[in-house]
Design a protein around this motif. Structure first.
Motif, PDB file in Angstrom:
ATOM      1  N   LYS A  89       0.914  -1.233   0.081  1.00 40.20           N
ATOM      2  CA  LYS A  89       0.058  -0.164  -0.051  1.00 40.20           C
ATOM      3  C   LYS A  89       0.885   1.234   0.070  1.00 40.20           C
ATOM      4  CE  LYS A  89      -3.792   0.516   2.289  1.00 40.20           C
ATOM      5  NZ  LYS A  89      -4.909   0.091   3.103  1.00 40.20           N
ATOM      6  N   GLY A 137      -0.515  -2.351  -6.163  1.00 41.93           N
ATOM      7  CA  GLY A 137      -1.124  -2.248  -5.152  1.00 41.93           C
ATOM      8  C   GLY A 137      -2.560  -2.975  -4.596  1.00 41.93           C
ATOM      9  N   VAL A 141      -2.936  -5.884  -2.045  1.00 45.04           N
ATOM     10  CA  VAL A 141      -3.892  -5.371  -0.984  1.00 45.04           C
ATOM     11  C   VAL A 141      -5.009  -6.428  -0.790  1.00 45.04           C
ATOM     12  CG1 VAL A 141      -5.503  -3.763   0.046  1.00 45.04           C
ATOM     13  CG2 VAL A 141      -3.171  -3.049  -0.960  1.00 45.04           C
TER      14      VAL A 141
END
Length: 145
Positions: A89, A137, A141
């Motif tokens: 992140k 990301g 995630v």
């Protein structure tokens, strides 16, 4: 786009930025300034030989700009290589936010100076960074939680 492909793409993009920075930095020395001069001529389309990096001020700005680009490329590599595996992140945030900050300043300044072609080139580089950075990301995630 897989996370591994996106990371590889971003590393290659960071190497491209380092090489481009070295070309710009060559503009600081008259004996090797031809590649930087050709680049300057290209962004002030048409390609006509009208631009030159032939003053002390232009040379020092080439040195500074080239050095910043090399540092930016190295930093991108390190973010992808070292930070991405442990904090995807944060890696994504750093890549995207810093790229947009560069893009806004560089592109608006290029436009005002009459180098509109550079805005187009910047947009291509923005896409080459932001699209895979967004993906790495998002993939990481989604699988982490």
């Amino acid at each position: 786009m897989s996370r591994d492909f996106a990371a590889t793409w971003l590393k290659l993009t960071s190497l491209f930025i380092v090489l481009l920075g070295l070309i710009v930095a060559l503009g600081a020395h008259p004996a090797v300034s031809l590649p930087a001069t050709l680049l300057a001529d290209a962004v002030f389309w048409p390609f006509d030989g009208a631009q030159a990096i032939d003053t002390q001020a232009a040379r020092v700005l080439a040195a500074i700009g080239g050095g910043v680009m090399v540092g930016w490329g190295v930093m991108m590599w390190l973010i992808i290589d070292r930070l991405l595996p442990s904090d995807p992140k944060l890696a994504r945030l750093m890549m995207i936010e810093a790229t947009f900050a560069w893009y806004l300043v560089d592109s608006s300044s290029s436009f005002v100076s009459g180098a509109s072609v550079n805005v187009l080139l910047n947009t291509l580089l923005l896409a080459a960074i932001v699209l895979p950075a967004w993906r790495i990301g998002a993939v990481r995630v989604a699988t982490a939680g």
